[in-house]
Enzyme design. Structure first.
Site, PDB file in Angstrom:
ATOM      1  N   GLU A 263      37.328  81.941  32.525  1.00 18.04           N
ATOM      2  CA  GLU A 263      36.229  81.197  32.964  1.00 18.04           C
ATOM      3  C   GLU A 263      35.858  81.610  34.272  1.00 18.04           C
ATOM      4  O   GLU A 263      36.553  81.180  35.275  1.00 18.04           O
ATOM      5  CB  GLU A 263      36.196  79.831  32.655  1.00 18.04           C
ATOM      6  CG  GLU A 263      36.293  79.368  31.122  1.00 18.04           C
ATOM      7  CD  GLU A 263      35.280  79.807  30.346  1.00 18.04           C
ATOM      8  OE1 GLU A 263      34.139  79.808  30.996  1.00 18.04           O
ATOM      9  OE2 GLU A 263      35.307  79.933  29.067  1.00 18.04           O
ATOM     10  N   GLU A 394      28.698  85.482  44.452  1.00 23.30           N
ATOM     11  CA  GLU A 394      28.833  83.992  44.235  1.00 23.30           C
ATOM     12  C   GLU A 394      29.117  83.596  45.565  1.00 23.30           C
ATOM     13  O   GLU A 394      30.035  83.739  46.441  1.00 23.30           O
ATOM     14  CB  GLU A 394      29.827  83.960  43.513  1.00 23.30           C
ATOM     15  CG  GLU A 394      29.871  82.454  43.014  1.00 23.30           C
ATOM     16  CD  GLU A 394      31.148  82.106  42.029  1.00 23.30           C
ATOM     17  OE1 GLU A 394      32.166  82.531  42.384  1.00 23.30           O
ATOM     18  OE2 GLU A 394      30.761  81.444  41.036  1.00 23.30           O
TER      19      GLU A 394
HETATM   20  P1  NAD Z   1      40.655  80.631  42.498  1.00 16.99           P
HETATM   21  O1  NAD Z   1      40.429  81.830  41.631  1.00 16.99           O
HETATM   22  O2  NAD Z   1      40.975  80.920  44.133  1.00 16.99           O
HETATM   23  O3  NAD Z   1      41.839  79.665  42.178  1.00 16.99           O
HETATM   24  C1  NAD Z   1      41.851  79.327  40.723  1.00 16.99           C
HETATM   25  C2  NAD Z   1      43.136  78.847  40.429  1.00 16.99           C
HETATM   26  O4  NAD Z   1      43.943  80.271  40.364  1.00 16.99           O
HETATM   27  C3  NAD Z   1      43.927  77.936  41.547  1.00 16.99           C
HETATM   28  O5  NAD Z   1      44.869  76.949  40.830  1.00 16.99           O
HETATM   29  C4  NAD Z   1      44.899  78.764  42.163  1.00 16.99           C
HETATM   30  O6  NAD Z   1      45.739  78.543  42.867  1.00 16.99           O
HETATM   31  C5  NAD Z   1      45.106  79.737  41.295  1.00 16.99           C
HETATM   32  N1  NAD Z   1      45.792  81.297  41.369  1.00 16.99           N
HETATM   33  C6  NAD Z   1      45.387  82.008  42.565  1.00 16.99           C
HETATM   34  N2  NAD Z   1      45.888  83.151  42.802  1.00 16.99           N
HETATM   35  C7  NAD Z   1      46.949  83.158  41.648  1.00 16.99           C
HETATM   36  C8  NAD Z   1      47.828  83.814  41.198  1.00 16.99           C
HETATM   37  N3  NAD Z   1      48.158  85.306  41.741  1.00 16.99           N
HETATM   38  N4  NAD Z   1      48.310  83.618  40.256  1.00 16.99           N
HETATM   39  C9  NAD Z   1      48.268  82.590  39.424  1.00 16.99           C
HETATM   40  N5  NAD Z   1      47.318  81.577  39.670  1.00 16.99           N
HETATM   41  C10 NAD Z   1      46.643  81.974  41.028  1.00 16.99           C
HETATM   42  O7  NAD Z   1      39.218  79.976  42.516  1.00 16.99           O
HETATM   43  P2  NAD Z   1      38.708  78.593  43.318  1.00 16.99           P
HETATM   44  O8  NAD Z   1      38.481  78.993  44.752  1.00 16.99           O
HETATM   45  O9  NAD Z   1      40.044  77.709  43.167  1.00 16.99           O
HETATM   46  O10 NAD Z   1      37.532  78.088  42.403  1.00 16.99           O
HETATM   47  C11 NAD Z   1      36.325  78.726  42.708  1.00 16.99           C
HETATM   48  C12 NAD Z   1      35.877  79.593  41.583  1.00 16.99           C
HETATM   49  O11 NAD Z   1      36.143  79.152  40.170  1.00 16.99           O
HETATM   50  C13 NAD Z   1      34.470  80.191  41.636  1.00 16.99           C
HETATM   51  O12 NAD Z   1      34.499  81.567  41.502  1.00 16.99           O
HETATM   52  C14 NAD Z   1      34.005  79.635  40.573  1.00 16.99           C
HETATM   53  O13 NAD Z   1      32.788  80.371  39.953  1.00 16.99           O
HETATM   54  C15 NAD Z   1      35.053  79.599  39.277  1.00 16.99           C
HETATM   55  N6  NAD Z   1      34.652  78.754  38.326  1.00 16.99           N
HETATM   56  C16 NAD Z   1      34.324  79.090  37.235  1.00 16.99           C
HETATM   57  C17 NAD Z   1      33.979  78.232  36.069  1.00 16.99           C
HETATM   58  C18 NAD Z   1      33.856  78.328  34.812  1.00 16.99           C
HETATM   59  O14 NAD Z   1      33.895  77.743  33.949  1.00 16.99           O
HETATM   60  N7  NAD Z   1      33.252  79.799  34.372  1.00 16.99           N
HETATM   61  C19 NAD Z   1      34.205  76.750  36.359  1.00 16.99           C
HETATM   62  C20 NAD Z   1      34.475  76.582  37.569  1.00 16.99           C
HETATM   63  C21 NAD Z   1      34.686  77.424  38.668  1.00 16.99           C
END
Ligand code: NAD
Length: 511
Positions: A263, A394
């Site tokens: 997602e 975004e």
């Molecule tokens: P992010 O991708 O930076 O982090 C998300 C999660 O992934 C965190 O728990 C982070 O620690 C983990 N992560 C990061 N690097 C990783 C790796 N190498 N291996 C495993 N896990 C890792 O995103 P964010 O900044 O926390 O959230 C914002 C983003 O989430 C935005 O792009 C937003 O659009 C998206 N989002 C999508 C939805 C949806 O349902 N489509 C909903 C909410 C947020």
């Protein structure tokens, strides 16, 4: 005040949930090793440290996955109605401790308390209950037209990785269908908002979830997330987060032929047609865009209005933006809190500065608020090239882009001119016209005339294009966590054995 988190909770019940510092939740209880690195959690409104969690190592991550693997056979063998009953029990615990959880989430994200209550408590309660109801009705065993039996079985151990923006909702959107399906879950919540996840794990214990069915390990993406991802113990990864991390997670899952739901982000359009009520459409779009200070994956961040109404639309949007009350998110009068971190604020300002330098008009906002907390003024930007960075990427902050279109076809073209496809909105006085446009938009959801999320949250949620793979909510969500087996011939399947006995602990259940 909780001594552990420093966070005050209103009217804390006698059995208040206390999240201990430097602990993870494994095997049905707190595990507090003293040789793991600490990670502070900061309140973005006050910039105070409100708790310290662990940046869990690969060893601790592996321990959680093994625990979930061990718990899986017994959980998968329970009748679906028993698992559904436990989801209902978790919903009841969530409701009971809703005030404290909403307050904790507000401390972690900076989301206004009313929004927190609605999104972090009321919505997850509904998701748990509706998923339980669907699980009770699901055709776990069925017969197809050939007379063969079709049997649904859980995928196995699920690694759930979640972001910080609607943390409890995003966790429950995975937890509820995964548990209903008969999977066990190891959760790695976002490093910025881990306390609510640990709180939820304790609620799970109180609800009666067996040990190992729902474990939580905290830490950064680089340390704990990567360790969990590279561990071979999970069967499926369910990720919500950014496109960049989603790509990496999808690649690792793909290389092992493991299932992944992703997602990801969005750049969702709100298409306003010439017969729509412009004032209502613009004000509602601003409100939908600026929920949680714009940190919302499905926020309508591109407002597309008839070109000859652009000037009016920008004026109305700027007026709506200026009406926001920024301040303490725990104050019920506050309508916009801070963004989640100093880094997030700097990132959003960089987008606005780049647009300004390229000749865009910043109709209002576009600056930080001086003082404590990571506050940003709600921002309306216009006069942009279609390929401008702020139009295509975004931003994840309180920034709305307003553009003019030259009629229905042009509006659809602009709406679809994005690598994403998570959500969209259409405004028209003519429902049939709106429905026709809805069919032409390439996105996982289309909201017509500002409709809000229905009271029953069972409609599929997920993205076209680079917004991801898979769906959350309702029956589609449960299917993501199920394997389907055909049993050919006509054996009499035991009607009480609704899920097959999975492989013993430590074995690959799919081998
Ligand atoms: P992010 O991708 O930076 O982090 C998300 C999660 O992934 C965190 O728990 C982070 O620690 C983990 N992560 C990061 N690097 C990783 C790796 N190498 N291996 C495993 N896990 C890792 O995103 P964010 O900044 O926390 O959230 C914002 C983003 O989430 C935005 O792009 C937003 O659009 C998206 N989002 C999508 C939805 C949806 O349902 N489509 C909903 C909410 C947020």
């Amino acid at each position: 005040m909780s001594p552990e988190t420093g966070v005050s909770t209103t009217a804390a019940p006698v059995d208040a949930v206390v999240v201990p510092d430097r602990s993870v939740f494994i095997g049905g209880g707190w595990v507090s090793p003293d040789d793991e690195a600490p990670l502070d959690v900061v309140d973005p409104a006050t910039e105070r440290i409100i708790g310290t969690v662990l940046d869990a190592s690969a060893d601790l991550a592996h321990r959680a996955l093994l625990d979930a693997r061990e718990a899986w056979p017994a959980w998968a063998a329970l009748p679906p109605s028993r698992r559904a009953g436990l989801l209902d029990a978790l919903a009841a615990e969530l409701e009971r401790h809703g005030d404290a959880l909403a307050e904790l989430a507000t401390h972690e994200i900076g989301m206004p308390i009313r929004e927190s209550r609605a999104v972090q408590v009321d919505l997850p309660v509904k998701v748990l209950r509706s998923t339980a109801a669907i699980a009770r009705q699901l055709a776990w065993d069925s017969r197809d037209a050939s007379g063969s039996s079709v049997v649904r079985e859980p995928v196995g151990v699920v690694l759930a990785i979640t972001p910080w923006n609607f943390p409890v909702h995003q966790i429950v959107a995975k937890l509820a269908p995964a548990l209903a399906a008969g999977c066990t879950v190891v959760l790695k919540p976002a490093e910025l908002t881990p306390l609510n996840a640990l709180f939820l794990a304790e609620l799970g214990r109180r609800a009666g979830l067996p040990a190992g069915v729902f474990d939580v390990v905290t830490g950064t993406g680089a340390t704990t997330g990567e360790a969990l991802l590279q561990d071979e113990t999970w069967d499926m990864v369910s990720f919500t987060g950014s496109l960049a991390v989603g790509r990496h997670i999808g690649a690792v899952a793909g290389s092992r032929i493991k299932r992944a739901t992703l997602e990801l982000g969005g750049k969702s359009p709100a298409v306003v047609l010439d017969d729509a009520d412009l004032d209502l459409a613009v004000r509602t779009t601003v409100r939908n865009c600026f929920t949680n200070a714009g940190q919302k994956c499905n926020a309508p961040t591109r407002l597309l209005v008839p070109a000859d109404r652009l000037h009016d639309a920008v004026r109305i949007a700027a007026e709506s933006a200026d009406a926001y009350v920024l301040g303490d998110p725990l104050d019920p009068g506050t309508t916009m809190g801070p963004v989640v971190s100093a880094e997030q604020r700097a990132k959003v300002l960089r987008f606005v500065d780049t647009a300004r330098a390229a000749g865009a008009t910043v109709a209002t906002g576009g600056t930080a608020v001086d003082g404590t907390g990571f506050f940003l003024r709600p921002t309306i930007v216009t006069d942009l090239a279609e390929d401008a960075e702020i139009v295509r990427e975004e931003v994840f902050g309180p920034v709305l882009v307003v553009q003019g279109h030259a009629g229905e076809d042009d509006a659809v073209r602009m709406a679809n001119d994005t690598p994403y496809g998570l959500s969209s909105e259409v405004w028209s006085a003519d429902e049939a016209r709106a429905a026709a446009i809805a069919r032409r938009i390439r996105a996982g959801q289309v909201r017509v005339n500002g409709v809000r999320t229905p009271a029953l949250p069972v409609s599929p949620f997920g993205g076209y294009g680079q917004s991801g793979l898979g769906r959350e909510m309702g029956p589609f969500a449960i299917e993501e966590y199920l394997e389907v087996k055909a049993v050919l011939g006509d054996p009499v399947l035991d009607p009480t054995a609704t899920t097959a006995a999975p492989a013993a602990a430590g074995q690959d259940p799919l081998a």
